[in-house]
Design a protein around this motif. Structure first.
Motif, PDB file in Angstrom:
ATOM      1  N   THR A 207       0.798  -1.481  -0.093  1.00 32.25           N
ATOM      2  CA  THR A 207      -0.270   0.051   0.037  1.00 32.25           C
ATOM      3  C   THR A 207       1.231   1.077   0.366  1.00 32.25           C
ATOM      4  O   THR A 207       1.850   0.998   1.096  1.00 32.25           O
ATOM      5  CB  THR A 207      -1.040   0.013   1.113  1.00 32.25           C
ATOM      6  OG1 THR A 207      -1.727  -1.056   1.046  1.00 32.25           O
ATOM      7  CG2 THR A 207      -1.664   1.514   1.545  1.00 32.25           C
ATOM      8  N   PRO A 208       0.505   2.292  -1.007  1.00 29.74           N
ATOM      9  CA  PRO A 208       1.348   3.467  -1.036  1.00 29.74           C
ATOM     10  C   PRO A 208       1.038   4.904  -0.033  1.00 29.74           C
ATOM     11  O   PRO A 208       0.216   4.338   0.593  1.00 29.74           O
ATOM     12  CB  PRO A 208       1.652   4.106  -2.051  1.00 29.74           C
ATOM     13  CG  PRO A 208      -0.529   3.135  -2.281  1.00 29.74           C
ATOM     14  CD  PRO A 208      -0.543   2.276  -1.575  1.00 29.74           C
ATOM     15  N   VAL A 209       2.279   4.749   0.578  1.00 29.78           N
ATOM     16  CA  VAL A 209       2.398   5.857   1.762  1.00 29.78           C
ATOM     17  C   VAL A 209       2.524   7.064   1.071  1.00 29.78           C
ATOM     18  O   VAL A 209       3.972   7.631   0.766  1.00 29.78           O
ATOM     19  CB  VAL A 209       2.786   5.053   2.453  1.00 29.78           C
ATOM     20  CG1 VAL A 209       2.761   5.482   4.191  1.00 29.78           C
ATOM     21  CG2 VAL A 209       2.548   3.976   3.418  1.00 29.78           C
ATOM     22  N   PHE A 210       1.853   8.311   1.861  1.00 32.08           N
ATOM     23  CA  PHE A 210       2.418  10.130   1.905  1.00 32.08           C
ATOM     24  C   PHE A 210       2.934  10.194   3.476  1.00 32.08           C
ATOM     25  O   PHE A 210       1.963  10.295   4.883  1.00 32.08           O
ATOM     26  CB  PHE A 210       0.968  10.770   1.506  1.00 32.08           C
ATOM     27  CG  PHE A 210       1.397  12.097   1.310  1.00 32.08           C
ATOM     28  CD1 PHE A 210       1.974  13.008  -0.085  1.00 32.08           C
ATOM     29  CD2 PHE A 210       1.086  12.847   1.886  1.00 32.08           C
ATOM     30  CE1 PHE A 210       1.915  14.190   0.249  1.00 32.08           C
ATOM     31  CE2 PHE A 210       1.390  13.979   2.173  1.00 32.08           C
ATOM     32  CZ  PHE A 210       1.971  14.869   1.435  1.00 32.08           C
ATOM     33  N   MET A 211       3.270  10.578   3.652  1.00 37.47           N
ATOM     34  CA  MET A 211       4.473  11.031   5.151  1.00 37.47           C
ATOM     35  C   MET A 211       4.542  12.446   5.029  1.00 37.47           C
ATOM     36  O   MET A 211       5.375  12.671   3.490  1.00 37.47           O
ATOM     37  CB  MET A 211       5.586  10.251   5.400  1.00 37.47           C
ATOM     38  CG  MET A 211       5.228   8.772   5.769  1.00 37.47           C
ATOM     39  SD  MET A 211       6.436   8.242   7.041  1.00 37.47           S
ATOM     40  CE  MET A 211       6.330   8.015   8.375  1.00 37.47           C
ATOM     41  N   ALA A 212       4.071  13.498   5.616  1.00 36.41           N
ATOM     42  CA  ALA A 212       5.104  14.759   5.758  1.00 36.41           C
ATOM     43  C   ALA A 212       5.328  15.179   6.961  1.00 36.41           C
ATOM     44  O   ALA A 212       4.054  14.473   8.113  1.00 36.41           O
ATOM     45  CB  ALA A 212       3.451  15.842   5.052  1.00 36.41           C
ATOM     46  N   HIS A 213       6.339  16.063   7.409  1.00 31.59           N
ATOM     47  CA  HIS A 213       6.497  16.268   8.858  1.00 31.59           C
ATOM     48  C   HIS A 213       7.220  17.842   9.123  1.00 31.59           C
ATOM     49  O   HIS A 213       7.898  18.299   7.751  1.00 31.59           O
ATOM     50  CB  HIS A 213       7.465  15.248   9.107  1.00 31.59           C
ATOM     51  CG  HIS A 213       7.495  14.661  10.683  1.00 31.59           C
ATOM     52  ND1 HIS A 213       6.889  13.781  10.926  1.00 31.59           N
ATOM     53  CD2 HIS A 213       7.524  16.214  11.605  1.00 31.59           C
ATOM     54  CE1 HIS A 213       6.808  13.706  12.505  1.00 31.59           C
ATOM     55  NE2 HIS A 213       7.595  14.820  12.931  1.00 31.59           N
ATOM     56  N   GLY A 214       6.811  18.131  10.050  1.00 30.57           N
ATOM     57  CA  GLY A 214       7.854  20.108  10.359  1.00 30.57           C
ATOM     58  C   GLY A 214       8.592  19.215  10.799  1.00 30.57           C
ATOM     59  O   GLY A 214       9.179  18.380  12.082  1.00 30.57           O
ATOM     60  N   SER A 215       9.766  20.093  10.206  1.00 32.95           N
ATOM     61  CA  SER A 215      11.246  20.081  10.451  1.00 32.95           C
ATOM     62  C   SER A 215      11.442  20.592  12.026  1.00 32.95           C
ATOM     63  O   SER A 215      12.525  20.346  12.493  1.00 32.95           O
ATOM     64  CB  SER A 215      12.243  20.707   9.884  1.00 32.95           C
ATOM     65  OG  SER A 215      11.866  22.040   8.914  1.00 32.95           O
ATOM     66  N   GLN A 216      10.392  21.462  12.170  1.00 33.82           N
ATOM     67  CA  GLN A 216      10.880  22.300  13.640  1.00 33.82           C
ATOM     68  C   GLN A 216       9.698  21.504  14.716  1.00 33.82           C
ATOM     69  O   GLN A 216       9.374  22.147  15.529  1.00 33.82           O
ATOM     70  CB  GLN A 216      10.328  23.968  13.592  1.00 33.82           C
ATOM     71  CG  GLN A 216      11.284  24.453  12.452  1.00 33.82           C
ATOM     72  CD  GLN A 216      10.831  25.800  12.064  1.00 33.82           C
ATOM     73  OE1 GLN A 216       9.620  26.537  12.610  1.00 33.82           O
ATOM     74  NE2 GLN A 216      11.615  26.011  10.837  1.00 33.82           N
ATOM     75  N   ASP A 217       8.935  20.534  14.440  1.00 37.58           N
ATOM     76  CA  ASP A 217       7.761  19.338  15.131  1.00 37.58           C
ATOM     77  C   ASP A 217       8.616  19.101  16.415  1.00 37.58           C
ATOM     78  O   ASP A 217       9.469  18.362  17.089  1.00 37.58           O
ATOM     79  CB  ASP A 217       7.606  18.667  14.147  1.00 37.58           C
ATOM     80  CG  ASP A 217       6.152  18.196  14.969  1.00 37.58           C
ATOM     81  OD1 ASP A 217       6.464  18.072  16.514  1.00 37.58           O
ATOM     82  OD2 ASP A 217       5.794  16.963  14.394  1.00 37.58           O
TER      83      ASP A 217
END
Length: 220
Positions: free
Chosen positions: A159-169
């Motif tokens: 199953t394909p996955v989209f991941m996103a994150h904040g560099s200052q989290d």
């Protein structure tokens, strides 16, 4: 069965987006994102926003709030609540099964989540017996990684996955997201990774990138 908030973009939806909120929020939290995501050529969608159970959270002095699992300390990668994760994965499976009963099979379901909800989305997506259309994991990580990987299925790894994150989290450090991305890729999972100069939140550029990723799955 979890209580849910639902929104259908048109009658008789062909697809479902099942979206899990973060710690202390509820199903209303991401409902406003629907009009920002939609594109005119998309098929009819049912957005389902479940409310997590109310439970005591150790790191918050035992205060009761909606949560997919307990957080034992400020280092969220240690002393993880494996039982809570497993329970929530099972509840997500029930929601996926309900969509099947309503005419939407797993291959037309996108499982999304933010923070704690994203962690459950990743764990649940990996363990499905049939591949989903995709998993969206925002500002999150792979929970109880060893057990989750051991329980993964061939369909889940496909199953394909989209991941996103904040560099200052400051809540879920981006390094945890990066480690999870690499762990998933090591399993053969197709991960589309995005990083943004933000804290523990979502941004306009992230929503646009997600819409483009969803477009590729919703419109053949």
């Amino acid at each position: 069965m979890l209580e849910t908030l639902e929104h259908e973009t048109r009658s008789n939806p062909d697809w479902c987006v099942l979206w899990l909120h973060g710690l202390g929020a509820d199903g209303h939290d991401f409902a406003p994102i629907v009009p920002e995501l939609l594109r005119p050529d998309w098929p009819a969608l049912r957005f389902v926003f479940p409310h997590a159970p109310v439970r005591p959270i150790t790191v918050n002095n035992g205060a009761r709030m909606r949560a997919w699992y307990d957080i034992a300390g400020f280092d969220i990668a240690s002393r993880q609540d494996a039982a809570g994760v497993a329970q929530s994965v099972g509840q997500v499976a029930e929601l996926i099964a309900r969509e099947g009963e309503r005419g939407i099979p797993p291959e037309r379901i996108l499982l999304a989540g933010f923070s704690q909800g994203g962690a459950i989305a990743l764990a649940a997506g990996l363990q499905q017996p049939r591949a989903l259309a995709g998993v969206v994991a925002l500002s999150t990580y792979l929970p109880v990684a060893e057990a989750t990987v051991a329980a993964s299925t061939e369909a889940g790894r496909g199953t394909p996955v989209f991941m996103a994150h904040g560099s200052q989290d400051p809540v879920v450090p981006e390094q945890l997201g990066l480690m999870s991305r690499d762990r998933l890729r090591g399993l053969g999972v197709q991960v589309d990774w995005h990083s943004y100069p933000m804290a523990h939140q979502v941004c306009r550029e992230e929503i646009d990138a997600l819409a483009t990723w969803m477009q590729a799955r919703l419109v053949a």
